[in-house]
Design a protein around this motif. Structure first.
Motif, PDB file in Angstrom:
ATOM      1  N   ALA A  85     -27.826  69.948  12.320  1.00 28.35           N
ATOM      2  CA  ALA A  85     -28.017  68.501  12.239  1.00 28.35           C
ATOM      3  C   ALA A  85     -28.044  67.842  13.611  1.00 28.35           C
ATOM      4  O   ALA A  85     -28.823  66.930  13.839  1.00 28.35           O
ATOM      5  CB  ALA A  85     -26.929  67.879  11.373  1.00 28.35           C
ATOM      6  N   ALA A  86     -27.168  68.274  14.524  1.00 30.65           N
ATOM      7  CA  ALA A  86     -27.104  67.654  15.846  1.00 30.65           C
ATOM      8  C   ALA A  86     -28.265  68.158  16.700  1.00 30.65           C
ATOM      9  O   ALA A  86     -28.417  69.354  16.885  1.00 30.65           O
ATOM     10  CB  ALA A  86     -25.768  67.976  16.519  1.00 30.65           C
ATOM     11  N   PRO A  87     -29.102  67.247  17.203  1.00 30.58           N
ATOM     12  CA  PRO A  87     -30.219  67.688  18.021  1.00 30.58           C
ATOM     13  C   PRO A  87     -29.745  68.214  19.377  1.00 30.58           C
ATOM     14  O   PRO A  87     -28.806  67.683  19.964  1.00 30.58           O
ATOM     15  CB  PRO A  87     -31.063  66.430  18.194  1.00 30.58           C
ATOM     16  CG  PRO A  87     -30.113  65.307  17.994  1.00 30.58           C
ATOM     17  CD  PRO A  87     -29.071  65.803  17.039  1.00 30.58           C
ATOM     18  N   GLU A  88     -30.400  69.250  19.824  1.00 31.29           N
ATOM     19  CA  GLU A  88     -30.054  69.826  21.131  1.00 31.29           C
ATOM     20  C   GLU A  88     -30.460  68.862  22.230  1.00 31.29           C
ATOM     21  O   GLU A  88     -31.599  68.395  22.251  1.00 31.29           O
ATOM     22  CB  GLU A  88     -30.792  71.141  21.331  1.00 31.29           C
ATOM     23  CG  GLU A  88     -30.582  71.709  22.714  1.00 31.29           C
ATOM     24  CD  GLU A  88     -31.499  72.873  23.026  1.00 31.29           C
ATOM     25  OE1 GLU A  88     -31.620  73.211  24.208  1.00 31.29           O
ATOM     26  OE2 GLU A  88     -32.109  73.429  22.103  1.00 31.29           O
ATOM     27  N   PRO A  89     -29.560  68.579  23.167  1.00 34.04           N
ATOM     28  CA  PRO A  89     -29.937  67.786  24.335  1.00 34.04           C
ATOM     29  C   PRO A  89     -30.635  68.708  25.344  1.00 34.04           C
ATOM     30  O   PRO A  89     -30.089  69.067  26.389  1.00 34.04           O
ATOM     31  CB  PRO A  89     -28.603  67.245  24.846  1.00 34.04           C
ATOM     32  CG  PRO A  89     -27.603  68.277  24.411  1.00 34.04           C
ATOM     33  CD  PRO A  89     -28.128  68.845  23.125  1.00 34.04           C
ATOM     34  N   ALA A  90     -31.858  69.116  24.994  1.00 33.06           N
ATOM     35  CA  ALA A  90     -32.574  70.165  25.717  1.00 33.06           C
ATOM     36  C   ALA A  90     -32.690  69.896  27.217  1.00 33.06           C
ATOM     37  O   ALA A  90     -32.524  70.814  28.025  1.00 33.06           O
ATOM     38  CB  ALA A  90     -33.956  70.367  25.107  1.00 33.06           C
ATOM     39  N   ALA A  91     -32.975  68.672  27.593  1.00 31.88           N
ATOM     40  CA  ALA A  91     -33.124  68.368  29.018  1.00 31.88           C
ATOM     41  C   ALA A  91     -31.821  68.615  29.766  1.00 31.88           C
ATOM     42  O   ALA A  91     -31.820  69.177  30.867  1.00 31.88           O
ATOM     43  CB  ALA A  91     -33.590  66.932  29.209  1.00 31.88           C
ATOM     44  N   LEU A  92     -30.694  68.222  29.175  1.00 35.40           N
ATOM     45  CA  LEU A  92     -29.395  68.453  29.819  1.00 35.40           C
ATOM     46  C   LEU A  92     -29.052  69.937  29.866  1.00 35.40           C
ATOM     47  O   LEU A  92     -28.549  70.431  30.874  1.00 35.40           O
ATOM     48  CB  LEU A  92     -28.291  67.702  29.075  1.00 35.40           C
ATOM     49  CG  LEU A  92     -28.259  66.199  29.236  1.00 35.40           C
ATOM     50  CD1 LEU A  92     -27.198  65.584  28.318  1.00 35.40           C
ATOM     51  CD2 LEU A  92     -27.985  65.831  30.680  1.00 35.40           C
ATOM     52  N   VAL A  93     -29.313  70.637  28.773  1.00 32.84           N
ATOM     53  CA  VAL A  93     -29.045  72.078  28.716  1.00 32.84           C
ATOM     54  C   VAL A  93     -29.844  72.786  29.803  1.00 32.84           C
ATOM     55  O   VAL A  93     -29.317  73.648  30.512  1.00 32.84           O
ATOM     56  CB  VAL A  93     -29.368  72.632  27.313  1.00 32.84           C
ATOM     57  CG1 VAL A  93     -29.346  74.151  27.301  1.00 32.84           C
ATOM     58  CG2 VAL A  93     -28.381  72.082  26.289  1.00 32.84           C
ATOM     59  N   ASP A  94     -31.105  72.409  29.953  1.00 30.26           N
ATOM     60  CA  ASP A  94     -31.945  73.023  30.986  1.00 30.26           C
ATOM     61  C   ASP A  94     -31.508  72.617  32.387  1.00 30.26           C
ATOM     62  O   ASP A  94     -31.391  73.457  33.275  1.00 30.26           O
ATOM     63  CB  ASP A  94     -33.413  72.632  30.789  1.00 30.26           C
ATOM     64  CG  ASP A  94     -34.032  73.281  29.566  1.00 30.26           C
ATOM     65  OD1 ASP A  94     -33.451  74.255  29.035  1.00 30.26           O
ATOM     66  OD2 ASP A  94     -35.100  72.796  29.138  1.00 30.26           O
TER      67      ASP A  94
ATOM     68  N   PRO B  60     -20.210  71.926  39.277  1.00 29.02           N
ATOM     69  CA  PRO B  60     -21.489  71.290  38.952  1.00 29.02           C
ATOM     70  C   PRO B  60     -22.585  71.575  39.984  1.00 29.02           C
ATOM     71  O   PRO B  60     -23.746  71.767  39.614  1.00 29.02           O
ATOM     72  CB  PRO B  60     -21.144  69.804  38.907  1.00 29.02           C
ATOM     73  CG  PRO B  60     -19.709  69.771  38.527  1.00 29.02           C
ATOM     74  CD  PRO B  60     -19.099  70.980  39.210  1.00 29.02           C
ATOM     75  N   ALA B  61     -22.244  71.642  41.252  1.00 27.76           N
ATOM     76  CA  ALA B  61     -23.247  71.905  42.293  1.00 27.76           C
ATOM     77  C   ALA B  61     -23.899  73.277  42.108  1.00 27.76           C
ATOM     78  O   ALA B  61     -25.040  73.483  42.518  1.00 27.76           O
ATOM     79  CB  ALA B  61     -22.603  71.815  43.668  1.00 27.76           C
ATOM     80  N   ASP B  62     -23.191  74.198  41.473  1.00 26.58           N
ATOM     81  CA  ASP B  62     -23.714  75.544  41.250  1.00 26.58           C
ATOM     82  C   ASP B  62     -24.505  75.665  39.959  1.00 26.58           C
ATOM     83  O   ASP B  62     -25.007  76.742  39.630  1.00 26.58           O
ATOM     84  CB  ASP B  62     -22.567  76.559  41.227  1.00 26.58           C
ATOM     85  CG  ASP B  62     -21.852  76.645  42.559  1.00 26.58           C
ATOM     86  OD1 ASP B  62     -22.498  76.380  43.593  1.00 26.58           O
ATOM     87  OD2 ASP B  62     -20.648  76.967  42.563  1.00 26.58           O
ATOM     88  N   ARG B  63     -24.594  74.578  39.179  1.00 31.19           N
ATOM     89  CA  ARG B  63     -25.318  74.649  37.912  1.00 31.19           C
ATOM     90  C   ARG B  63     -26.167  73.416  37.638  1.00 31.19           C
ATOM     91  O   ARG B  63     -26.366  73.023  36.503  1.00 31.19           O
ATOM     92  CB  ARG B  63     -24.382  74.924  36.741  1.00 31.19           C
ATOM     93  CG  ARG B  63     -23.166  74.099  36.681  1.00 31.19           C
ATOM     94  CD  ARG B  63     -22.261  74.496  35.515  1.00 31.19           C
ATOM     95  NE  ARG B  63     -21.033  73.787  35.698  1.00 31.19           N
ATOM     96  CZ  ARG B  63     -20.809  72.564  35.225  1.00 31.19           C
ATOM     97  NH1 ARG B  63     -21.680  71.962  34.481  1.00 31.19           N
ATOM     98  NH2 ARG B  63     -19.671  71.961  35.484  1.00 31.19           N
ATOM     99  N   GLY B  64     -26.707  72.809  38.661  1.00 33.25           N
ATOM    100  CA  GLY B  64     -27.676  71.747  38.435  1.00 33.25           C
ATOM    101  C   GLY B  64     -27.318  70.398  39.008  1.00 33.25           C
ATOM    102  O   GLY B  64     -28.092  69.468  38.907  1.00 33.25           O
ATOM    103  N   GLY B  65     -26.148  70.254  39.582  1.00 30.19           N
ATOM    104  CA  GLY B  65     -25.771  68.988  40.186  1.00 30.19           C
ATOM    105  C   GLY B  65     -24.771  68.208  39.369  1.00 30.19           C
ATOM    106  O   GLY B  65     -24.311  68.670  38.326  1.00 30.19           O
ATOM    107  N   PRO B  66     -24.417  67.014  39.848  1.00 30.40           N
ATOM    108  CA  PRO B  66     -23.397  66.200  39.174  1.00 30.40           C
ATOM    109  C   PRO B  66     -23.768  65.911  37.720  1.00 30.40           C
ATOM    110  O   PRO B  66     -24.939  65.811  37.372  1.00 30.40           O
ATOM    111  CB  PRO B  66     -23.367  64.906  39.984  1.00 30.40           C
ATOM    112  CG  PRO B  66     -24.048  65.204  41.254  1.00 30.40           C
ATOM    113  CD  PRO B  66     -24.986  66.346  41.006  1.00 30.40           C
TER     114      PRO B  66
END
Length: 110
Positions: A23-32, A88-94
């Motif tokens: 039911a909960a849509p994936e926040p695909a942009a954030l996951v990526d 966070p810096a090691d996985r996409g930033g703040p």
């Protein structure tokens, strides 16, 4: 294609198909953007616990939402084996508080 790239692509394909059934849509942009799938998958341990394992462990724990959001925003020590949550810096930033909230809500809905 190296092993990590291949595993990432396989995990993403399975993840997208399985996530469509929830039911909960994936926040695909954030996951990526935050490279979540480099370590996690939806339903099986990889380099870190699956999103379903995280949901099962924390879904009914008081203040878990806050604790997990904090860990996403700042990184944290390992609670599952030897792999800590990277900074966070090691996985996409703040990661904003709002984005951390969105990701944690989605993970806990698994």
């Amino acid at each position: 294609m190296n092993v990590l790239s291949r595993n990432y692509l396989v995990a993403c394909a399975g993840f997208v198909l399985a996530a469509a059934a929830h039911a909960a849509p994936e926040p695909a942009a954030l996951v990526d953007q935050h490279h979540c799938m480099f370590c996690h998958t939806r339903d099986a341990p990889f380099l870190a616990p699956s999103f379903q394992q995280i949901a099962e462990r924390y879904r009914d724990v008081p203040n878990a939402q806050f604790m997990l959001e904090h860990k996403l925003r700042l990184g944290g020590k390992a609670h599952w084996g030897d792999t800590p949550m990277p900074l966070p810096a090691d996985r996409g930033g703040p990661l904003s508080p709002e984005d951390a909230h969105t990701l944690v809500q989605w993970v806990l809905s698994q």
